[in-house]
Design a protein around this motif. Structure first.
Motif, PDB file in Angstrom:
ATOM      1  N   ARG A  45     -27.784   4.222   3.817  1.00 32.49           N
ATOM      2  CA  ARG A  45     -27.519   3.837   5.207  1.00 32.49           C
ATOM      3  C   ARG A  45     -27.647   2.333   5.411  1.00 32.49           C
ATOM      4  NH1 ARG A  45     -24.428   6.931   6.648  1.00 32.49           N
ATOM      5  NH2 ARG A  45     -24.795   6.621   8.883  1.00 32.49           N
ATOM      6  N   GLU A 105     -25.271   5.990  16.441  1.00 35.74           N
ATOM      7  CA  GLU A 105     -24.238   5.849  15.412  1.00 35.74           C
ATOM      8  C   GLU A 105     -23.154   6.905  15.579  1.00 35.74           C
ATOM      9  OE1 GLU A 105     -23.851   5.720  10.536  1.00 35.74           O
ATOM     10  OE2 GLU A 105     -25.497   6.814  11.476  1.00 35.74           O
ATOM     11  N   SER A 125     -19.317   7.541   9.054  1.00 35.98           N
ATOM     12  CA  SER A 125     -19.775   6.659  10.119  1.00 35.98           C
ATOM     13  C   SER A 125     -18.700   5.640  10.472  1.00 35.98           C
ATOM     14  CB  SER A 125     -21.047   5.926   9.667  1.00 35.98           C
ATOM     15  OG  SER A 125     -21.415   4.944  10.617  1.00 35.98           O
ATOM     16  N   THR A 126     -18.650   5.302  11.754  1.00 38.80           N
ATOM     17  CA  THR A 126     -17.753   4.241  12.200  1.00 38.80           C
ATOM     18  C   THR A 126     -18.557   3.022  12.651  1.00 38.80           C
ATOM     19  OG1 THR A 126     -17.711   5.152  14.447  1.00 38.80           O
ATOM     20  CG2 THR A 126     -16.003   5.897  12.917  1.00 38.80           C
ATOM     21  N   GLU A 127     -19.845   2.988  12.307  1.00 43.52           N
ATOM     22  CA  GLU A 127     -20.742   1.909  12.732  1.00 43.52           C
ATOM     23  C   GLU A 127     -20.902   0.894  11.607  1.00 43.52           C
ATOM     24  OE1 GLU A 127     -22.718  -0.647  14.433  1.00 43.52           O
ATOM     25  OE2 GLU A 127     -22.433   1.118  15.706  1.00 43.52           O
ATOM     26  N   ASP A 128     -20.690  -0.392  11.921  1.00 46.64           N
ATOM     27  CA  ASP A 128     -20.793  -1.455  10.930  1.00 46.64           C
ATOM     28  C   ASP A 128     -22.202  -2.035  10.812  1.00 46.64           C
ATOM     29  OD1 ASP A 128     -18.077  -1.301  10.301  1.00 46.64           O
ATOM     30  OD2 ASP A 128     -17.538  -2.693  11.917  1.00 46.64           O
ATOM     31  N   ASP A 129     -22.995  -1.930  11.864  1.00 46.66           N
ATOM     32  CA  ASP A 129     -24.323  -2.562  11.882  1.00 46.66           C
ATOM     33  C   ASP A 129     -25.322  -1.695  11.114  1.00 46.66           C
ATOM     34  OD1 ASP A 129     -26.854  -3.552  12.480  1.00 46.66           O
ATOM     35  OD2 ASP A 129     -26.338  -4.032  14.549  1.00 46.66           O
ATOM     36  N   PRO A 130     -25.884  -2.189   9.991  1.00 47.62           N
ATOM     37  CA  PRO A 130     -26.823  -1.370   9.221  1.00 47.62           C
ATOM     38  C   PRO A 130     -28.112  -1.073   9.981  1.00 47.62           C
ATOM     39  CG  PRO A 130     -26.717  -3.596   8.336  1.00 47.62           C
ATOM     40  CD  PRO A 130     -25.622  -3.476   9.332  1.00 47.62           C
ATOM     41  N   ARG A 133     -27.352   1.945  12.030  1.00 47.56           N
ATOM     42  CA  ARG A 133     -27.299   3.105  11.137  1.00 47.56           C
ATOM     43  C   ARG A 133     -28.704   3.545  10.744  1.00 47.56           C
ATOM     44  NH1 ARG A 133     -23.153   0.128   8.404  1.00 47.56           N
ATOM     45  NH2 ARG A 133     -24.523  -0.108   6.598  1.00 47.56           N
TER      46      ARG A 133
END
Length: 204
Positions: A45, A105, A125-130, A133
Motif C-alpha cells: 500500500r 481510498e 485503487s484509484t488513489e495516488d497518495d500513499p 492508501r
C-alpha cells in the motif's frame, strides 16, 4: 505467530519495560519506523522507503484512538487495557471515525481469470497518495479484524504493567507473552507472602 495489522496498530501503545508507557507513534521518525516494520502487512500500500510527516502521524493516531476504543468494547465484560481506559472515545464516534478512514481510498473490484486457473478477485485503487492508501488500509484491517473470527479471542493482558491487547492462541492463555505470565505469577506469589507475613490469609 500470526500477525494482524489492527493488533499491531493498537500495540503501538505499550509498556516501556521500566514501569511506564511508550508510544511508538509519538514522533514522525517513530511513525515512519512503525510503517516500515509493518510493510509485509500493508501488502504494497506504501513504497518500501515511505516516510510519514506530522499530518499523517496525527491521522494514524486518530485511527489508533478509534481502534483502542473498539478493542475495549470487544473485550467486555473484562477490563480494557489500563493505558487509556480513562479516556476512551465513545463507541459510536470511534466507529464513525474508522468508517470515514476506510472510505478515504476509492477502490473497485477487478477479476482476473487465467486460462488455466480459477477466477481471482482483487481491489484496484484509484488513489495516488500513499498516505491516504495507508490510512484506508489501517481502517479496513481493523474492520476485517473486528468483524472476523478473531474478535471473540481478543483479550487485554492482565499482567502487571502490561497494556497490550492480544489474540488467544488457546483457551487457557491469560497473558500476551510468557514474560507477562512470569511477571503475573511473581506478583501473586509476592502478594501471598505479604499477606501471610501480615498475619492474614493468603489470597487465592
Amino acid at each position: 505467530m500470526e500477525r494482524w495489522l489492527a493488533l499491531e496498530l493498537a500495540s503501538t501503545i505499550r509498556h516501556d519495560g521500566e514501569g511506564g508507557i511508550a508510544d511508538d507513534l509519538a514522533t514522525v521518525p517513530g511513525a515512519t519506523r512503525w510503517i516500515q516494520e509493518c510493510g509485509d502487512l500493508l501488502a504494497g500500500r506504501v513504497p518500501a522507503e515511505f516516510a510519514a510527516d506530522e499530518d499523517l502521524r496525527l491521522r494514524i493516531v486518530e485511527v489508533r484512538e478509534a481502534v483502542r476504543a473498539l478493542f475495549a468494547r470487544a473485550v467486555r465484560p473484562a477490563q480494557p487495557s489500563p493505558a487509556d481506559a480513562h479516556r476512551l472515545m465513545p463507541v459510536d464516534r470511534a466507529t464513525a471515525r474508522l468508517n470515514a478512514a476506510a472510505a478515504l481510498e476509492p477502490v473497485a473490484p477487478q477479476m482476473d481469470w487465467p486460462a488455466d486457473g480459477a477466477p481471482v478477485a482483487r481491489l484496484l485503487s484509484t488513489e495516488d497518495d500513499p498516505g491516504v492508501r495507508l490510512l484506508a488500509a489501517l481502517a479496513r484491517a481493523v474492520i476485517d479484524f473486528l468483524s472476523g473470527p478473531q474478535r471473540p479471542r481478543l483479550h487485554s493482558c492482565t499482567a502487571p504493567h502490561c497494556v497490550r491487547y492480544f489474540v488467544k492462541s488457546h483457551g487457557r492463555q491469560g497473558w500476551c507473552k510468557p514474560s507477562c505470565g512470569n511477571r503475573a505469577r511473581a506478583a501473586r506469589h509476592y502478594e501471598r507472602r505479604r499477606a501471610v507475613a501480615e498475619g492474614g490469609s493468603a489470597p487465592t
